[in-house]
Design a protein around this motif. Structure first.
Motif, mmCIF file in Angstrom:
data_model
loop_
_atom_site.group_PDB
_atom_site.id
_atom_site.type_symbol
_atom_site.label_atom_id
_atom_site.label_comp_id
_atom_site.label_asym_id
_atom_site.label_seq_id
_atom_site.Cartn_x
_atom_site.Cartn_y
_atom_site.Cartn_z
ATOM 1 N N LEU A 62 -36.647 -119.809 -92.105
ATOM 2 C CA LEU A 62 -38.067 -120.073 -91.850
ATOM 3 C C LEU A 62 -38.885 -119.259 -92.841
ATOM 4 C CD1 LEU A 62 -38.417 -120.017 -87.932
ATOM 5 C CD2 LEU A 62 -38.504 -122.008 -89.447
ATOM 6 N N VAL A 74 -33.875 -116.375 -89.613
ATOM 7 C CA VAL A 74 -35.213 -116.864 -89.953
ATOM 8 C C VAL A 74 -35.622 -116.480 -91.376
ATOM 9 C CG1 VAL A 74 -35.982 -116.907 -87.564
ATOM 10 C CG2 VAL A 74 -36.318 -114.833 -88.907
ATOM 11 N N TYR A 83 -44.793 -117.487 -83.061
ATOM 12 C CA TYR A 83 -43.507 -116.936 -83.479
ATOM 13 C C TYR A 83 -43.645 -115.439 -83.727
ATOM 14 C CZ TYR A 83 -42.459 -121.869 -84.322
ATOM 15 O OH TYR A 83 -42.284 -123.213 -84.174
ATOM 16 N N TRP A 110 -41.415 -112.246 -85.119
ATOM 17 C CA TRP A 110 -40.157 -112.081 -85.843
ATOM 18 C C TRP A 110 -39.914 -110.636 -86.276
ATOM 19 C CZ3 TRP A 110 -44.388 -114.107 -88.595
ATOM 20 C CH2 TRP A 110 -44.723 -113.460 -89.786
#
Length: 203
Positions: free
Chosen positions: A11, A37, A52, A54
């Motif tokens: 990501l 990610v 999100y 992270w």
């Protein structure tokens, strides 16, 4: 509340997030633990009705990393985010009518890693879990297979196949058994996307 995990592979670019948010919404996922990610540092971003959180590498490299995705309607329930454990572990807590749910998102070292690295990961995970109150839910890619033999582990492993029982699988079973956690294996890679999620419940 429907929860699951997904190794998304990357990501690193924000352009990936709208598609992921759409897929999570289609599957009605309330909490998703994401691994690989590939986003450095720690922060949060809201895209397409999902937020999100992270935790990635501190050296700026776009490898490894974990995240937790929650729909925006759940944001008022997020009481605590511990994103800076490292690129393998992060924790998020949700307050609900029955108490608190602690979600621990993980991405375990692969089987080609040194044994010392894998042992350090599980030791740190155990430490993080010890800091949580009851209701902890570890979710993520444990880079392990548990085999098909459930003898001695019927209280923590689902009745589905999961490759062969290797060293990493033994460590995972030992940890899961002590934490009273269910292990559900992922569906085959050829399955539809909504079957790739793993679902967990902790007793």
């Amino acid at each position: 509340m429907r929860v699951g995990m997904w190794n998304v592979l990357t990501l690193s670019e924000n352009t990936h997030l709208p598609l992921l948010s759409g897929e999570l919404g289609r599957l009605r996922i309330a909490v998703a633990a994401l691994s690989e990610v590939c986003r450095p540092g720690s922060s949060q971003i809201s895209v397409g009705e999902y937020t999100y959180f992270w935790s990635g590498r501190s050296d700026g490299r776009h490898t490894k990393g974990v995240a937790v995705a929650v729909p925006d309607w759940l944001l008022p329930m997020v009481s605590d985010v511990i994103p800076d454990v490292n690129e393998h572990i992060m924790r998020l807590r949700l307050r609900h009518s029955l108490g608190v749910l602690s979600v621990v998102s993980v991405y375990a070292p692969t089987t080609i890693s040194d044994v010392s690295v894998r042992e350090a990961f599980y030791s740190q995970l155990h430490s993080v879990m010890d800091e949580c109150p009851g209701g902890d839910t570890p979710l993520g890619d444990f880079s392990a297979t548990t085999g098909t033999d459930r003898i001695g582990y019927k209280d923590c492993i689902s009745p589905h196949r999961s490759g062969s029982h290797g060293e990493s699988g033994s460590v995972l079973l030992e940890r899961s058994g002590s934490a009273s956690c269910w292990i559900l294996v992922p569906a085959p890679r050829a399955a539809p996307l909504d079957l790739v999620f793993q679902y967990w419940s902790c007793g």
